[in-house]
Write a protein that holds these residues in place. Structure first.
Motif, PDB file in Angstrom:
ATOM      1  N   GLY A 135       0.520  -1.559  -0.235  1.00  0.00           N
ATOM      2  CA  GLY A 135      -0.376  -0.186  -0.593  1.00  0.00           C
ATOM      3  C   GLY A 135       1.248   1.021  -0.088  1.00  0.00           C
ATOM      4  O   GLY A 135       0.411   2.380  -0.066  1.00  0.00           O
ATOM      5  N   LYS A 136       2.363   1.166   0.520  1.00  0.00           N
ATOM      6  CA  LYS A 136       2.916   1.632   0.291  1.00  0.00           C
ATOM      7  C   LYS A 136       3.771   2.333  -0.789  1.00  0.00           C
ATOM      8  O   LYS A 136       3.852   1.456  -1.666  1.00  0.00           O
ATOM      9  CB  LYS A 136       4.008   2.409   1.291  1.00  0.00           C
ATOM     10  N   ARG A 137       3.968   4.144  -1.154  1.00  0.00           N
ATOM     11  CA  ARG A 137       4.629   4.085  -2.411  1.00  0.00           C
ATOM     12  C   ARG A 137       6.509   4.062  -2.388  1.00  0.00           C
ATOM     13  O   ARG A 137       6.894   3.967  -0.803  1.00  0.00           O
ATOM     14  CB  ARG A 137       4.719   5.460  -2.934  1.00  0.00           C
ATOM     15  N   VAL A 138       7.435   3.196  -3.272  1.00  0.00           N
ATOM     16  CA  VAL A 138       8.465   2.774  -2.761  1.00  0.00           C
ATOM     17  C   VAL A 138       9.718   3.579  -4.206  1.00  0.00           C
ATOM     18  O   VAL A 138       8.306   3.428  -5.574  1.00  0.00           O
ATOM     19  CB  VAL A 138       8.756   1.496  -2.641  1.00  0.00           C
ATOM     20  N   THR A 139      10.522   3.749  -3.978  1.00  0.00           N
ATOM     21  CA  THR A 139      11.103   4.286  -5.290  1.00  0.00           C
ATOM     22  C   THR A 139      12.157   2.729  -5.645  1.00  0.00           C
ATOM     23  O   THR A 139      13.415   2.974  -4.789  1.00  0.00           O
ATOM     24  CB  THR A 139      11.873   5.743  -5.433  1.00  0.00           C
ATOM     25  N   VAL A 140      12.379   2.322  -7.290  1.00  0.00           N
ATOM     26  CA  VAL A 140      13.269   1.595  -7.513  1.00  0.00           C
ATOM     27  C   VAL A 140      14.033   1.840  -8.548  1.00  0.00           C
ATOM     28  O   VAL A 140      13.628   2.598  -9.393  1.00  0.00           O
ATOM     29  CB  VAL A 140      12.460  -0.024  -7.466  1.00  0.00           C
ATOM     30  N   PRO A 141      15.666   1.592  -8.780  1.00  0.00           N
ATOM     31  CA  PRO A 141      16.134   1.852 -10.202  1.00  0.00           C
ATOM     32  C   PRO A 141      15.422   1.049 -10.795  1.00  0.00           C
ATOM     33  O   PRO A 141      14.634  -0.096 -10.958  1.00  0.00           O
ATOM     34  CB  PRO A 141      17.433   0.720  -9.855  1.00  0.00           C
ATOM     35  N   SER A 142      14.999   2.103 -12.338  1.00  0.00           N
ATOM     36  CA  SER A 142      14.843   1.135 -13.651  1.00  0.00           C
ATOM     37  C   SER A 142      14.967   2.656 -14.378  1.00  0.00           C
ATOM     38  O   SER A 142      15.260   4.219 -14.389  1.00  0.00           O
ATOM     39  CB  SER A 142      12.957   1.363 -12.824  1.00  0.00           C
ATOM     40  N   ASN A 143      15.438   1.411 -15.905  1.00  0.00           N
ATOM     41  CA  ASN A 143      15.638   3.220 -17.108  1.00  0.00           C
ATOM     42  C   ASN A 143      14.247   2.581 -17.815  1.00  0.00           C
ATOM     43  O   ASN A 143      14.527   3.304 -18.898  1.00  0.00           O
ATOM     44  CB  ASN A 143      16.249   2.953 -17.904  1.00  0.00           C
ATOM     45  N   ALA A 144      13.431   2.374 -17.569  1.00  0.00           N
ATOM     46  CA  ALA A 144      11.602   2.949 -18.132  1.00  0.00           C
ATOM     47  C   ALA A 144      10.150   3.149 -16.916  1.00  0.00           C
ATOM     48  O   ALA A 144      10.678   2.380 -15.625  1.00  0.00           O
ATOM     49  CB  ALA A 144      11.329   1.599 -18.930  1.00  0.00           C
ATOM     50  N   GLY A 145       9.650   3.312 -17.345  1.00  0.00           N
ATOM     51  CA  GLY A 145       8.967   4.004 -16.423  1.00  0.00           C
ATOM     52  C   GLY A 145       7.625   3.296 -17.452  1.00  0.00           C
ATOM     53  O   GLY A 145       7.237   3.813 -18.343  1.00  0.00           O
ATOM     54  N   GLN A 146       5.385   3.325 -16.283  1.00  0.00           N
ATOM     55  CA  GLN A 146       4.867   3.302 -16.811  1.00  0.00           C
ATOM     56  C   GLN A 146       3.978   4.564 -17.128  1.00  0.00           C
ATOM     57  O   GLN A 146       4.053   5.124 -15.975  1.00  0.00           O
ATOM     58  CB  GLN A 146       3.914   1.698 -15.795  1.00  0.00           C
ATOM     59  N   LEU A 147       3.310   5.163 -17.721  1.00  0.00           N
ATOM     60  CA  LEU A 147       2.553   6.039 -17.604  1.00  0.00           C
ATOM     61  C   LEU A 147       2.101   5.459 -17.581  1.00  0.00           C
ATOM     62  O   LEU A 147       1.138   5.005 -18.254  1.00  0.00           O
ATOM     63  CB  LEU A 147       3.294   7.139 -18.686  1.00  0.00           C
ATOM     64  N   GLY A 148       0.863   6.386 -16.310  1.00  0.00           N
ATOM     65  CA  GLY A 148      -0.240   6.138 -16.432  1.00  0.00           C
ATOM     66  C   GLY A 148      -1.515   7.403 -16.170  1.00  0.00           C
ATOM     67  O   GLY A 148      -0.909   7.903 -16.382  1.00  0.00           O
ATOM     68  N   ALA A 149      -2.254   7.465 -16.010  1.00  0.00           N
ATOM     69  CA  ALA A 149      -3.999   8.468 -15.949  1.00  0.00           C
ATOM     70  C   ALA A 149      -3.256  10.030 -14.777  1.00  0.00           C
ATOM     71  O   ALA A 149      -2.946  11.087 -15.198  1.00  0.00           O
ATOM     72  CB  ALA A 149      -5.481   8.163 -15.312  1.00  0.00           C
ATOM     73  N   ASP A 150      -2.382   9.216 -13.962  1.00  0.00           N
ATOM     74  CA  ASP A 150      -2.061  10.471 -13.190  1.00  0.00           C
ATOM     75  C   ASP A 150      -0.389  10.996 -13.784  1.00  0.00           C
ATOM     76  O   ASP A 150      -0.188  11.584 -12.847  1.00  0.00           O
ATOM     77  CB  ASP A 150      -1.350  10.240 -11.984  1.00  0.00           C
ATOM     78  N   GLY A 151       0.253  10.583 -14.536  1.00  0.00           N
ATOM     79  CA  GLY A 151       1.640  10.988 -15.332  1.00  0.00           C
ATOM     80  C   GLY A 151       2.609   9.602 -14.713  1.00  0.00           C
ATOM     81  O   GLY A 151       1.998   8.823 -14.909  1.00  0.00           O
ATOM     82  N   LEU A 152       3.723  10.013 -14.003  1.00  0.00           N
ATOM     83  CA  LEU A 152       4.859   9.341 -14.003  1.00  0.00           C
ATOM     84  C   LEU A 152       5.899  10.163 -12.736  1.00  0.00           C
ATOM     85  O   LEU A 152       6.015  10.578 -13.161  1.00  0.00           O
ATOM     86  CB  LEU A 152       5.828   8.571 -15.134  1.00  0.00           C
ATOM     87  N   ASP A 153       5.877   9.428 -11.950  1.00  0.00           N
ATOM     88  CA  ASP A 153       7.059   9.552 -10.468  1.00  0.00           C
ATOM     89  C   ASP A 153       8.134   9.044 -11.309  1.00  0.00           C
ATOM     90  O   ASP A 153       8.355   7.438 -11.193  1.00  0.00           O
ATOM     91  CB  ASP A 153       6.398   9.340  -9.481  1.00  0.00           C
ATOM     92  N   GLY A 154       8.954   9.543 -10.519  1.00  0.00           N
ATOM     93  CA  GLY A 154      10.556   8.975 -10.749  1.00  0.00           C
ATOM     94  C   GLY A 154      11.119   9.806  -9.760  1.00  0.00           C
ATOM     95  O   GLY A 154      11.333  10.974  -8.685  1.00  0.00           O
ATOM     96  N   ALA A 155      12.578   9.582 -10.001  1.00  0.00           N
ATOM     97  CA  ALA A 155      13.610  10.054  -9.332  1.00  0.00           C
ATOM     98  C   ALA A 155      15.475   9.691 -10.140  1.00  0.00           C
ATOM     99  O   ALA A 155      15.559   9.021 -11.057  1.00  0.00           O
ATOM    100  CB  ALA A 155      13.811   9.922  -7.398  1.00  0.00           C
ATOM    101  N   VAL A 156      15.982  10.363  -9.980  1.00  0.00           N
ATOM    102  CA  VAL A 156      17.278  10.885 -10.247  1.00  0.00           C
ATOM    103  C   VAL A 156      18.439  10.225  -9.144  1.00  0.00           C
ATOM    104  O   VAL A 156      18.022  11.007  -7.746  1.00  0.00           O
ATOM    105  CB  VAL A 156      18.051  11.108 -11.042  1.00  0.00           C
ATOM    106  N   ASN A 157      19.691   9.944  -9.038  1.00  0.00           N
ATOM    107  CA  ASN A 157      20.930   9.674  -7.729  1.00  0.00           C
ATOM    108  C   ASN A 157      22.087  11.002  -8.307  1.00  0.00           C
ATOM    109  O   ASN A 157      22.731  10.461  -9.113  1.00  0.00           O
ATOM    110  CB  ASN A 157      20.966   8.249  -7.843  1.00  0.00           C
ATOM    111  N   VAL A 158      21.578  11.924  -7.806  1.00  0.00           N
ATOM    112  CA  VAL A 158      22.365  12.980  -8.232  1.00  0.00           C
ATOM    113  C   VAL A 158      23.715  13.009  -7.628  1.00  0.00           C
ATOM    114  O   VAL A 158      23.621  13.012  -5.926  1.00  0.00           O
ATOM    115  CB  VAL A 158      22.212  14.705  -8.113  1.00  0.00           C
ATOM    116  N   ALA A 159      25.209  12.752  -7.682  1.00  0.00           N
ATOM    117  CA  ALA A 159      26.149  12.459  -7.374  1.00  0.00           C
ATOM    118  C   ALA A 159      26.907  13.322  -7.054  1.00  0.00           C
ATOM    119  O   ALA A 159      27.514  13.350  -5.820  1.00  0.00           O
ATOM    120  CB  ALA A 159      27.409  11.173  -8.222  1.00  0.00           C
TER     121      ALA A 159
END
Length: 213
Positions: free
Chosen positions: A91-115
């Motif tokens: 039920g919670k939201r998590v952020t996991v590494p991926s070079n692709a994402g699924q665009l849904g009705a609410d858009g797409l949420d992601g993140a980047v790891n800035v070194a």
């Protein structure tokens, strides 16, 4: 002479217990040692140092077996704890590494790891590898930086739902991309342990989670 089918174990061999693997235990070592003592040459008795060595081997085998049982029990306990921990994330939201994402009705949420910090740009790619949207996140410090794509192209045209590629850079350096989604369930793999079923992503190992929202 009667014919014998190749590959079949004869009844005599089965009765003798042949063809079956057996692991030697402490009782087996003791039995062998007793037989050696019974059948030794009275004129040439067994060397006491040899007997001590064999007794030491028996103790080592017993200790190894006990240690293995303890490790197995510990592994099962840790696995059970991980499953309980993962279950609380449903039920919670998590952020996991991926070079692709699924665009849904609410858009797409992601993140980047800035070194090392810098101006961060995120590119959204279609299935042909063409850039359809560039997100300018501006100057960012080192760390995990979230972003949201509303599903529109650079010219404002709404794009169809589906899977889109992600690329990012901080300055001129390529950086890792992540996607965020709701945890729908948990499971277990034989080799890798506990995994999460993340909406819009699929299975992600528990140790891959970069952030819990």
């Amino acid at each position: 002479m009667s014919d014998m089918a190749i590959g079949n174990t004869s009844s005599a061999a089965k009765a003798a217990g042949l063809g079956k693997e057996k692991t030697l235990g402490q009782a087996d070592f003791l039995s062998v040692l007793v037989q050696q003592m019974r059948n030794q040459d009275p004129t040439k008795p067994m060397d006491s140092s040899q007997m001590v060595s064999q007794l030491a081997q028996i103790s080592q085998v017993s200790a190894t077996q006990s240690l293995q049982v303890s490790f197995d029990a510990l592994a099962k306990s840790l696995t059970g704890n991980q499953m309980l921990e993962a279950g609380s994330m449903v039920g919670k939201r998590v952020t996991v590494p991926s070079n692709a994402g699924q665009l849904g009705a609410d858009g797409l949420d992601g993140a980047v790891n800035v070194a090392d910090g810098g101006r961060v740009l995120v590119q959204v790619l279609d299935r042909n590898g063409n850039t359809v949207r560039t997100l300018d996140l501006g100057q960012q410090e080192a760390g995990l930086v979230s972003f949201h794509w509303d599903g529109t192209a650079d010219d404002g045209t709404p794009l169809a739902a589906g899977v889109y590629g992600l690329k990012a850079q901080a300055g001129t350096t390529a950086i890792a991309t992540y996607v965020s989604g709701q945890v729908l369930g948990v499971g277990m793999t034989g080799a890798d342990g506990v995994y999460l079923d993340v909406a819009g992503y699929g299975g992600a190992l528990l140790n891959q989670v970069a952030q819990i929202n």
